[in-house]
Design a protein around this motif. Structure first.
Motif, PDB file in Angstrom:
ATOM      1  N   ALA A 105       0.835  -1.204   0.000  1.00 34.59           N
ATOM      2  CA  ALA A 105       0.000   0.000   0.000  1.00 34.59           C
ATOM      3  C   ALA A 105       0.869   1.254   0.000  1.00 34.59           C
ATOM      4  O   ALA A 105       1.936   1.280   0.615  1.00 34.59           O
ATOM      5  N   GLY A 106       0.388   2.290  -0.714  1.00 38.50           N
ATOM      6  CA  GLY A 106       1.094   3.561  -0.641  1.00 38.50           C
ATOM      7  C   GLY A 106       1.394   4.219  -1.964  1.00 38.50           C
ATOM      8  O   GLY A 106       1.978   5.298  -1.976  1.00 38.50           O
ATOM      9  N   ASP A 107       1.019   3.631  -3.094  1.00 36.07           N
ATOM     10  CA  ASP A 107       1.291   4.293  -4.359  1.00 36.07           C
ATOM     11  C   ASP A 107       0.204   3.966  -5.375  1.00 36.07           C
ATOM     12  O   ASP A 107      -0.799   3.313  -5.072  1.00 36.07           O
ATOM     13  N   ARG A 108       0.407   4.422  -6.611  1.00 34.00           N
ATOM     14  CA  ARG A 108      -0.594   4.285  -7.657  1.00 34.00           C
ATOM     15  C   ARG A 108      -0.832   2.823  -8.028  1.00 34.00           C
ATOM     16  O   ARG A 108      -1.963   2.426  -8.321  1.00 34.00           O
ATOM     17  N   PHE A 109       0.219   2.019  -8.040  1.00 35.17           N
ATOM     18  CA  PHE A 109       0.059   0.623  -8.425  1.00 35.17           C
ATOM     19  C   PHE A 109      -0.889  -0.105  -7.467  1.00 35.17           C
ATOM     20  O   PHE A 109      -1.750  -0.881  -7.897  1.00 35.17           O
ATOM     21  N   TYR A 110      -0.738   0.156  -6.185  1.00 38.55           N
ATOM     22  CA  TYR A 110      -1.602  -0.504  -5.209  1.00 38.55           C
ATOM     23  C   TYR A 110      -3.046  -0.016  -5.342  1.00 38.55           C
ATOM     24  O   TYR A 110      -3.988  -0.826  -5.275  1.00 38.55           O
ATOM     25  N   ASP A 111      -3.238   1.286  -5.595  1.00 38.60           N
ATOM     26  CA  ASP A 111      -4.600   1.808  -5.765  1.00 38.60           C
ATOM     27  C   ASP A 111      -5.266   1.216  -7.003  1.00 38.60           C
ATOM     28  O   ASP A 111      -6.453   0.863  -6.988  1.00 38.60           O
ATOM     29  N   LEU A 112      -4.507   1.083  -8.092  1.00 37.77           N
ATOM     30  CA  LEU A 112      -5.061   0.467  -9.294  1.00 37.77           C
ATOM     31  C   LEU A 112      -5.420  -0.991  -9.053  1.00 37.77           C
ATOM     32  O   LEU A 112      -6.436  -1.496  -9.555  1.00 37.77           O
ATOM     33  N   TYR A 113      -4.593  -1.675  -8.284  1.00 35.35           N
ATOM     34  CA  TYR A 113      -4.867  -3.084  -7.978  1.00 35.35           C
ATOM     35  C   TYR A 113      -6.168  -3.217  -7.195  1.00 35.35           C
ATOM     36  O   TYR A 113      -6.981  -4.105  -7.474  1.00 35.35           O
ATOM     37  N   GLN A 114      -6.390  -2.314  -6.222  1.00 39.51           N
ATOM     38  CA  GLN A 114      -7.631  -2.356  -5.449  1.00 39.51           C
ATOM     39  C   GLN A 114      -8.841  -2.045  -6.331  1.00 39.51           C
ATOM     40  O   GLN A 114      -9.904  -2.675  -6.208  1.00 39.51           O
ATOM     41  N   ASP A 115      -8.707  -1.069  -7.234  1.00 40.52           N
ATOM     42  CA  ASP A 115      -9.800  -0.762  -8.148  1.00 40.52           C
ATOM     43  C   ASP A 115     -10.119  -1.948  -9.046  1.00 40.52           C
ATOM     44  O   ASP A 115     -11.295  -2.233  -9.338  1.00 40.52           O
ATOM     45  N   PHE A 116      -9.092  -2.643  -9.506  1.00 41.19           N
ATOM     46  CA  PHE A 116      -9.303  -3.796 -10.374  1.00 41.19           C
ATOM     47  C   PHE A 116     -10.049  -4.901  -9.625  1.00 41.19           C
ATOM     48  O   PHE A 116     -10.979  -5.509 -10.162  1.00 41.19           O
ATOM     49  N   ARG A 117      -9.652  -5.155  -8.393  1.00 38.32           N
ATOM     50  CA  ARG A 117     -10.349  -6.176  -7.605  1.00 38.32           C
ATOM     51  C   ARG A 117     -11.813  -5.795  -7.381  1.00 38.32           C
ATOM     52  O   ARG A 117     -12.719  -6.636  -7.481  1.00 38.32           O
ATOM     53  N   PHE A 118     -12.059  -4.519  -7.095  1.00 40.95           N
ATOM     54  CA  PHE A 118     -13.427  -4.071  -6.869  1.00 40.95           C
ATOM     55  C   PHE A 118     -14.269  -4.208  -8.145  1.00 40.95           C
ATOM     56  O   PHE A 118     -15.425  -4.637  -8.097  1.00 40.95           O
ATOM     57  N   ALA A 119     -13.673  -3.872  -9.288  1.00 40.17           N
ATOM     58  CA  ALA A 119     -14.392  -3.999 -10.555  1.00 40.17           C
ATOM     59  C   ALA A 119     -14.736  -5.452 -10.844  1.00 40.17           C
ATOM     60  O   ALA A 119     -15.854  -5.778 -11.258  1.00 40.17           O
ATOM     61  N   ARG A 120     -13.803  -6.349 -10.622  1.00 38.13           N
ATOM     62  CA  ARG A 120     -14.058  -7.763 -10.876  1.00 38.13           C
ATOM     63  C   ARG A 120     -15.141  -8.310  -9.955  1.00 38.13           C
ATOM     64  O   ARG A 120     -15.993  -9.101 -10.376  1.00 38.13           O
ATOM     65  N   ALA A 121     -15.129  -7.858  -8.693  1.00 40.28           N
ATOM     66  CA  ALA A 121     -16.114  -8.361  -7.737  1.00 40.28           C
ATOM     67  C   ALA A 121     -17.506  -7.787  -7.993  1.00 40.28           C
ATOM     68  O   ALA A 121     -18.512  -8.416  -7.628  1.00 40.28           O
ATOM     69  N   SER A 122     -17.596  -6.618  -8.618  1.00 41.23           N
ATOM     70  CA  SER A 122     -18.892  -5.967  -8.809  1.00 41.23           C
ATOM     71  C   SER A 122     -19.618  -6.438 -10.061  1.00 41.23           C
ATOM     72  O   SER A 122     -20.834  -6.244 -10.179  1.00 41.23           O
ATOM     73  N   LEU A 123     -18.894  -7.036 -10.997  1.00 36.63           N
ATOM     74  CA  LEU A 123     -19.507  -7.398 -12.265  1.00 36.63           C
ATOM     75  C   LEU A 123     -20.698  -8.352 -12.121  1.00 36.63           C
ATOM     76  O   LEU A 123     -21.739  -8.134 -12.753  1.00 36.63           O
ATOM     77  N   PRO A 124     -20.636  -9.431 -11.321  1.00 36.73           N
ATOM     78  CA  PRO A 124     -21.804 -10.331 -11.230  1.00 36.73           C
ATOM     79  C   PRO A 124     -23.068  -9.629 -10.739  1.00 36.73           C
ATOM     80  O   PRO A 124     -24.168  -9.884 -11.247  1.00 36.73           O
ATOM     81  N   TYR A 125     -22.920  -8.739  -9.769  1.00 35.53           N
ATOM     82  CA  TYR A 125     -24.096  -8.026  -9.254  1.00 35.53           C
ATOM     83  C   TYR A 125     -24.690  -7.108 -10.311  1.00 35.53           C
ATOM     84  O   TYR A 125     -25.915  -7.023 -10.473  1.00 35.53           O
ATOM     85  N   LEU A 126     -23.813  -6.400 -11.042  1.00 40.59           N
ATOM     86  CA  LEU A 126     -24.304  -5.489 -12.072  1.00 40.59           C
ATOM     87  C   LEU A 126     -25.006  -6.247 -13.194  1.00 40.59           C
ATOM     88  O   LEU A 126     -26.062  -5.835 -13.690  1.00 40.59           O
ATOM     89  N   PHE A 127     -24.431  -7.384 -13.608  1.00 34.92           N
ATOM     90  CA  PHE A 127     -25.055  -8.175 -14.652  1.00 34.92           C
ATOM     91  C   PHE A 127     -26.402  -8.724 -14.176  1.00 34.92           C
ATOM     92  O   PHE A 127     -27.368  -8.786 -14.943  1.00 34.92           O
ATOM     93  N   GLY A 128     -26.491  -9.139 -12.923  1.00 38.85           N
ATOM     94  CA  GLY A 128     -27.754  -9.639 -12.388  1.00 38.85           C
ATOM     95  C   GLY A 128     -28.836  -8.589 -12.391  1.00 38.85           C
ATOM     96  O   GLY A 128     -29.981  -8.830 -12.823  1.00 38.85           O
TER      97      GLY A 128
END
Length: 757
Positions: A245-268
């Protein structure tokens, strides 16, 4: 009865309204699901759907390439602050071109015959300067000697800023490791050793001869950098796994995980909303236009439109909404300011809901017409056939007129036939007389129709002149032009009503401005008075004192805004008295600068005034003072602190020109012509003082005096140009005529040579 009531319950209006509301709710959920998906995955595009690992995404590679750009900029190109300060990294061509562009220098004979020296503080002449360009050369030479060294310092300072920004960006990266070495293996910079970089999984090595890319399994595009390819350096870089944690790479990684986890709910949610939407649409199609099954169809106003026209309008709206939606979607993808993203998302939502409403209206209109068996009857082709068939019915076109024209042609043909048949007999003369009488009678009818047309034309001419009281007597009009005359009379009535409404609207607008300004000024004067009284009170509470200061500041700002609004309304409507006189442009500007000296100095600005010769203009001194006050206030508000404001005054053959240049503190990333619109300000956040009316008032006052006002923007350089007519007396006109006569009488060089020979 109960059975019948239950049978037709689904046709009740409340159920239709409920289904329409449910349809729009489901459509809105589909849109919101798409917006949320777009928002959380706009950095990933299709990677959010297909990429299993963050290191295989395009955004990860872009982040690495951005870091590599900073590495190359700091350690390969600039290398150190010392080299920058010594001027070793100056691009001579770029420096000189930027200097010429900044001061508006155009290449020509002078620049082609001279060259700027290596110390950037003088000129070397390599050619011949024509005598006619001597003054221009001296001006260019003074500009190079006085301004180019300062521009060079600014250029070096910009390079230092770029270097330090790159260094800071690299220091903020926790998960990025790199080092730079020369061709001999000497390490020149970095935040890691060779062993640390080589031990990581996601690495990249770059050099002029050879490159190795192990950042991820998928290579979207190779890294390329001009500075690195033209050097002998090698860059080694890597990214940690797992990320800290602490830089842009880590923030992008968290955003990517959140996007992947949100897709099933959005599609439903999207699938369920689509099912509900289709169910509601089928229900509305079934009950459209009827209160009971098989009952009489009730039509709406939109059903009167021809189906072809309706279809074309819906198609045009769909195309417009499609292109507007895609443009806004692209803007949302590229927009970095959250406020404007929300604005464009709202506009996109409105377009989407409007498209759903238009599409639903069209589908239900077609459904009602099919149920009522009038779909093909309500087409333009069917209407055209009916119009043609009604030619002889008198409803749209007088059928007897067609019969008269046919009868005229047949009558002449029959009479001419008899004349030819009895050419040598006694019946030829009666046939000829009958032909003449027949044509005279037709000519009489024709002239009567033309007389009616003349009356209609006179009525139209009187209407075009504004004489709406002119009445056309329909009793004197020929039947062939009666419909046309009725249309002209209806136009007169419509124009009369429109003029009355327009006059009423202008009167109401004038009264509104007067009343509102008075109603606002009266309580505002009381507020200002009581605030002044509060300031005189000895308040112990410091918080209360702060509140009083804020009230004092905001009340005076509101007062200024009201006065600016009234002045802007008067200036735009032309309701301002203009008294022109002889005005010394130079002295007026000096006086204005002196009056506003305190405000200009508080903004950290320096005004540089240049006026090579006296300039006298034909203008109203009071209005010109307001124009200069607005321009100087605008420069004080929006100029970069500790910069200069250049004011140049010169004259052309017919006009006196004032050019004010300053460097904007905020980037001008919009169309500069919008700055002369009302309530448009250079500070998009609107945190500074000002009403956004200054430049609009300036333009209106300039045009009222017969001048022109323009704005030019070059990067962050803001340039305001005021052009006013010169003051010309009778003596000046006589002098100009004498100079013209003298020039005509003076012999040319060719004439002098002939005289000498």
């Amino acid at each position: 009865m109960a059975t019948k009531s239950r049978k037709y319950k689904s046709y009740q209006t409340r159920w239709k309204v409920c289904m329409v509301i449910l349809l729009f709710i489901s459509a809105l959920l589909i849109f919101l699901s798409g917006v949320i998906f777009t928002n959380i995955s706009k950095n990933w595009r299709t990677d959010a759907l297909y990429a299993e690992d963050f290191y295989d995404t395009l955004e990860f590679r872009n982040a690495v390439y951005d870091a590599l750009d900073d590495v190359v900029l700091a350690d390969v190109f600039y290398e150190s602050e010392a080299k920058i300060k010594e001027g070793e990294k100056i691009d001579r061509e770029a420096l000189i071109e930027g200097f010429k562009r900044y001061y508006g220098i155009i290449d020509g004979v002078i620049t082609g015959s001279t060259e700027i020296n290596d110390t950037y503080d003088g000129l070397e002449v390599h050619g011949i300067i024509p005598p006619t360009l001597e003054s221009n050369f001296l001006e260019y030479q003074e500009l190079v000697e006085s301004r180019l060294p300062q521009y060079r310092e600014i250029y070096i300072q910009n390079q230092l800023d770029d270097y330090r920004a790159a260094e800071r960006a690299l220091e903020d990266l926790v998960n990025f490791r790199y080092f730079v070495e020369d061709e001999n293996g000497n390490i020149l910079g970095g935040n890691a050793t060779r062993g640390e970089v080589s031990s990581m999984d996601h690495t990249i090595m770059l050099s002029r001869e050879f490159s190795s890319d192990n950042l991820s399994q998928d290579t979207y595009y190779p890294y390329s950098n001009y500075y690195l390819e033209n050097s002998n350096y090698r860059v080694y870089a890597a990214v940690k796994e797992p990320l800290e944690a602490g830089d842009r790479f880590y923030d992008l990684y968290q955003d990517f995980r959140f996007a992947r986890a949100s897709l099933p709910y959005l599609f439903g949610v999207s699938i369920v909303s689509c099912i509900v939407f289709l169910f509601c649409l089928i229900y509305l199609i079934r009950v459209a236009g009827q209160r009971e099954k098989g009952g009489e169809v009730t039509y709406l106003l939109v059903d009167r439109m021809y189906n072809e026209v309706h279809f074309l309008l819906v198609g045009a709206f769909a195309l417009l909404a499609f292109f507007a939606g895609f443009s806004m979607l692209d803007t949302i993808y590229m927009e970095t300011m959250p406020f404007w993203s929300y604005v464009f998302i709202t506009l996109l939502g409105l377009i989407y809901i409007a498209s759903v409403a238009v599409g639903l209206s069209y589908i239900l209109s077609v459904t009602r017409q099919i149920k009522g068996r009038r779909f093909f009857r309500n087409t333009l082709v069917s209407a055209l056939i009916r119009k043609i068939s009604s030619l002889f019915t008198g409803t749209t076109f007088r059928g007897w007129m067609v019969l008269v024209m046919l009868a005229y042609g047949m009558g002449n043909g029959v009479l001419v036939f008899f004349m030819c048949m009895y050419w040598y007999s006694d019946l030829m003369l009666p046939a000829f007389l009958a032909l003449v009488a027949f044509n005279v009678f037709c000519l009489y009818l024709f002239l009567r129709a033309l007389r009616s047309l003349k009356k209609i034309m006179i009525s139209a001419r009187e209407t075009s002149k504004g004489n709406l009281a002119y009445q056309l007597d329909l009793a004197e009009i020929s039947p062939s032009f009666l419909n046309f005359a009725e249309d002209i009379a209806n136009i007169q009535d419509g124009l009369k009503n429109a003029v009355e409404e327009a006059v009423k609207g202008e009167r109401m607008k004038t009264e509104l401005i007067t009343n509102v300004s008075h109603d606002l000024k009266t309580p505002l004067t009381s507020i200002i008075t009581y605030v002044d009284l509060l300031k005189q009170e000895k308040l112990v509470n410091t918080t209360a004192k702060g509140y009083v200061e804020i009230l004092y500041e905001k009340s005076y700002r509101l007062k200024q805004l009201i006065e600016d609004l009234i002045e802007a309304s008067k200036a735009s409507s032309g309701n301002v008295k203009v008294v022109k006189m002889r005005v010394d442009f130079h002295q007026l500007v000096m006086q204005a600068v002196g009056e506003m000296e305190e405000k200009i100095e508080s903004s950290g600005l320096q005004v540089k005034l240049s006026c090579p010769e006296p300039v006298y203009i034909d203008a109203d001194g009071r209005h010109m003072w307001r124009i200069l006050e607005n321009l100087l206030s605008n420069a004080a508000k929006y100029s970069m602190p500790n910069s200069r404001v250049y004011v140049d005054i010169f004259r052309t053959e017919e006009h006196g020109i004032l050019v004010m240049k300053n460097v904007s503190a905020a980037p001008i990333d919009f169309d500069a012509t919008r700055l002369t619109e009302r309530f448009v300000r250079g500070d998009s956040s609107r945190t500074t003082e000002g009403s956004g009316l200054g430049l609009s008032i300036t333009q209106s006052l300039t045009e009222l005096q017969g001048g022109t006002f323009g704005i030019q923007v070059d990067g962050d350089l803001f340039k305001a140009i005021v052009s006013m007519p010169l003051w010309i007396t009778e003596e000046d006109e006589l002098e100009e005529e004498e100079e013209t006569l003298v020039q005509e009488e003076e012999p040319s060089e060719a004439d002098e040579e002939m005289l000498q020979e």
